[in-house]
Design a protein around this motif. Sequence first.
Motif, PDB file in Angstrom:
ATOM      1  N   LEU A  38      34.762  28.618  37.507  1.00 45.20           N
ATOM      2  CA  LEU A  38      34.297  27.372  37.542  1.00 45.20           C
ATOM      3  C   LEU A  38      35.462  26.338  38.378  1.00 45.20           C
ATOM      4  O   LEU A  38      35.096  25.709  39.152  1.00 45.20           O
ATOM      5  CB  LEU A  38      34.502  26.584  36.324  1.00 45.20           C
ATOM      6  CG  LEU A  38      33.127  26.798  35.271  1.00 45.20           C
ATOM      7  CD1 LEU A  38      33.228  26.053  33.839  1.00 45.20           C
ATOM      8  CD2 LEU A  38      31.942  26.287  36.013  1.00 45.20           C
ATOM      9  N   LEU A  39      36.818  26.805  38.221  1.00 44.70           N
ATOM     10  CA  LEU A  39      37.761  26.054  39.093  1.00 44.70           C
ATOM     11  C   LEU A  39      37.626  26.470  40.478  1.00 44.70           C
ATOM     12  O   LEU A  39      37.861  25.643  41.475  1.00 44.70           O
ATOM     13  CB  LEU A  39      39.233  26.208  38.313  1.00 44.70           C
ATOM     14  CG  LEU A  39      39.310  25.542  37.236  1.00 44.70           C
ATOM     15  CD1 LEU A  39      40.646  26.129  36.511  1.00 44.70           C
ATOM     16  CD2 LEU A  39      39.878  23.873  37.599  1.00 44.70           C
ATOM     17  N   GLN A  40      37.302  27.723  40.803  1.00 43.02           N
ATOM     18  CA  GLN A  40      37.490  28.132  42.070  1.00 43.02           C
ATOM     19  C   GLN A  40      36.121  27.744  42.912  1.00 43.02           C
ATOM     20  O   GLN A  40      36.084  27.833  44.024  1.00 43.02           O
ATOM     21  CB  GLN A  40      37.908  29.555  42.118  1.00 43.02           C
ATOM     22  CG  GLN A  40      39.230  29.923  41.699  1.00 43.02           C
ATOM     23  CD  GLN A  40      39.601  31.348  41.683  1.00 43.02           C
ATOM     24  OE1 GLN A  40      39.299  32.074  40.994  1.00 43.02           O
ATOM     25  NE2 GLN A  40      40.571  31.265  42.636  1.00 43.02           N
TER      26      GLN A  40
ATOM     27  N   LYS B 205      41.300  36.558  30.279  1.00 39.90           N
ATOM     28  CA  LYS B 205      40.895  35.859  28.982  1.00 39.90           C
ATOM     29  C   LYS B 205      40.188  34.620  29.662  1.00 39.90           C
ATOM     30  O   LYS B 205      39.452  34.136  28.516  1.00 39.90           O
ATOM     31  CB  LYS B 205      42.247  35.392  28.292  1.00 39.90           C
ATOM     32  CG  LYS B 205      42.858  36.479  27.543  1.00 39.90           C
ATOM     33  CD  LYS B 205      44.203  35.833  26.709  1.00 39.90           C
ATOM     34  CE  LYS B 205      44.705  36.875  25.609  1.00 39.90           C
ATOM     35  NZ  LYS B 205      45.883  36.113  25.214  1.00 39.90           N
ATOM     36  N   HIS B 206      40.326  33.927  30.784  1.00 39.35           N
ATOM     37  CA  HIS B 206      39.635  32.774  30.968  1.00 39.35           C
ATOM     38  C   HIS B 206      38.873  32.904  32.238  1.00 39.35           C
ATOM     39  O   HIS B 206      38.838  32.260  33.058  1.00 39.35           O
ATOM     40  CB  HIS B 206      40.576  31.818  30.806  1.00 39.35           C
ATOM     41  CG  HIS B 206      41.418  31.333  29.954  1.00 39.35           C
ATOM     42  ND1 HIS B 206      42.656  31.878  29.664  1.00 39.35           N
ATOM     43  CD2 HIS B 206      40.793  30.591  28.765  1.00 39.35           C
ATOM     44  CE1 HIS B 206      43.077  31.550  28.375  1.00 39.35           C
ATOM     45  NE2 HIS B 206      42.045  30.955  27.789  1.00 39.35           N
ATOM     46  N   LYS B 207      38.055  34.053  32.226  1.00 35.60           N
ATOM     47  CA  LYS B 207      37.400  34.416  33.507  1.00 35.60           C
ATOM     48  C   LYS B 207      36.317  33.134  33.969  1.00 35.60           C
ATOM     49  O   LYS B 207      36.472  32.904  35.078  1.00 35.60           O
ATOM     50  CB  LYS B 207      36.399  35.578  33.147  1.00 35.60           C
ATOM     51  CG  LYS B 207      37.142  36.828  33.471  1.00 35.60           C
ATOM     52  CD  LYS B 207      35.932  37.948  33.493  1.00 35.60           C
ATOM     53  CE  LYS B 207      35.021  38.179  32.370  1.00 35.60           C
ATOM     54  NZ  LYS B 207      34.671  39.287  32.124  1.00 35.60           N
ATOM     55  N   ILE B 208      35.600  32.681  33.064  1.00 34.81           N
ATOM     56  CA  ILE B 208      34.715  31.686  33.345  1.00 34.81           C
ATOM     57  C   ILE B 208      35.480  30.315  33.798  1.00 34.81           C
ATOM     58  O   ILE B 208      34.926  29.724  34.808  1.00 34.81           O
ATOM     59  CB  ILE B 208      33.738  31.199  32.069  1.00 34.81           C
ATOM     60  CG1 ILE B 208      33.063  32.768  31.888  1.00 34.81           C
ATOM     61  CG2 ILE B 208      32.582  30.325  32.843  1.00 34.81           C
ATOM     62  CD1 ILE B 208      32.236  32.411  30.415  1.00 34.81           C
ATOM     63  N   LEU B 209      36.398  29.979  33.039  1.00 34.89           N
ATOM     64  CA  LEU B 209      37.105  28.816  33.345  1.00 34.89           C
ATOM     65  C   LEU B 209      37.665  28.946  35.051  1.00 34.89           C
ATOM     66  O   LEU B 209      37.602  28.015  35.716  1.00 34.89           O
ATOM     67  CB  LEU B 209      38.311  28.437  32.584  1.00 34.89           C
ATOM     68  CG  LEU B 209      37.889  27.627  31.202  1.00 34.89           C
ATOM     69  CD1 LEU B 209      39.042  27.678  30.589  1.00 34.89           C
ATOM     70  CD2 LEU B 209      37.434  26.220  31.639  1.00 34.89           C
ATOM     71  N   HIS B 210      38.192  30.130  35.041  1.00 36.38           N
ATOM     72  CA  HIS B 210      38.593  30.452  36.673  1.00 36.38           C
ATOM     73  C   HIS B 210      37.740  30.143  37.652  1.00 36.38           C
ATOM     74  O   HIS B 210      37.527  29.735  38.765  1.00 36.38           O
ATOM     75  CB  HIS B 210      39.393  31.900  36.510  1.00 36.38           C
ATOM     76  CG  HIS B 210      40.872  32.040  36.423  1.00 36.38           C
ATOM     77  ND1 HIS B 210      41.765  31.756  37.266  1.00 36.38           N
ATOM     78  CD2 HIS B 210      41.504  32.261  35.198  1.00 36.38           C
ATOM     79  CE1 HIS B 210      43.034  31.854  36.555  1.00 36.38           C
ATOM     80  NE2 HIS B 210      42.837  32.279  35.260  1.00 36.38           N
TER      81      HIS B 210
END
Lengths: 20, 271
Positions: free
Chosen positions: A10-12, A3-8
Amino acid sequence: KEKHKILHRLLQNSTSPVEL
Amino acid sequence: PQLADQKTLARQIYEAYLKNFNMNKAKARTILTGKTSNPPFVVHDMETLQLAEQTLVAKMVGSAGALKDREAEVRIFHCCQCTSVETVTELTEFAKSVPGFSSLDLNDQVTLLKYGVYEALFAMLASSMNKDGLLVAYGSGFITREFLKSLRRPFSDMMEPKFQFAMKFNALELDDSDLALFVAAIICCGDRPGLVNVSHIEVMQESIVRVLQLHLLANHPDDTFLFPKLLQKLADLRQLVTEHAQLVQEIKKTEDTSLHPLLQEIYRDMY
């Protein structure tokens, strides 16, 4: 996680740009 | 030793803020008070909007040319999204520089960002606003509040609540060192829905909020109630984001506009 592919991403990975 | 640790934490957060955000309050105030050699281009009607699009935001709007025939409201909405995506990216990098954040559970990091980025974004947006308008395009443009209000509904309802918040928030006269800690406190918040390791985040939140309190006492000795006033602003920002998310959902439903995938992720199942 899916559900939060892009946030993941960006974080990694700071170099991965977010396409506008 | 404890005081030294707190000062170190305040400094680390302030440095991360200065490093990661393209715009800050000091820069914005220099431009807004006319202390630059290049004053911003003022967008106050459809004609000046078109001129600005051809020069200042050509990259954002004109890239695929897909939006050039769309109405002004849709083009402005698209620009807002581009700016939001950039700020979310900056906020993510900022969060990663806050001591302790990167060692949190990865899913909790996502949750903190999902719920925190818009509150942080609207808190920082106030730095670029005065009662008459808002700096855009990295400070090279200024779009008037009246023009934004004159757009057709529902787009005209988008920015006015942010101006109203900003005017009250700016009256507190925070500087960038205060804002850095305030933004960190917004992100490291232990009561976001769905957090797994709440206690871990609460420990971080407690140290940031304590540092914020001490910093405000030192930086604003004449305003002893600044800290409780700021805590109230946290609640106001939550309300502002709730209303904003509802408006975006309405626009998504009723207007033929697309929403950036990153913003979709953030809004989905938010409140």
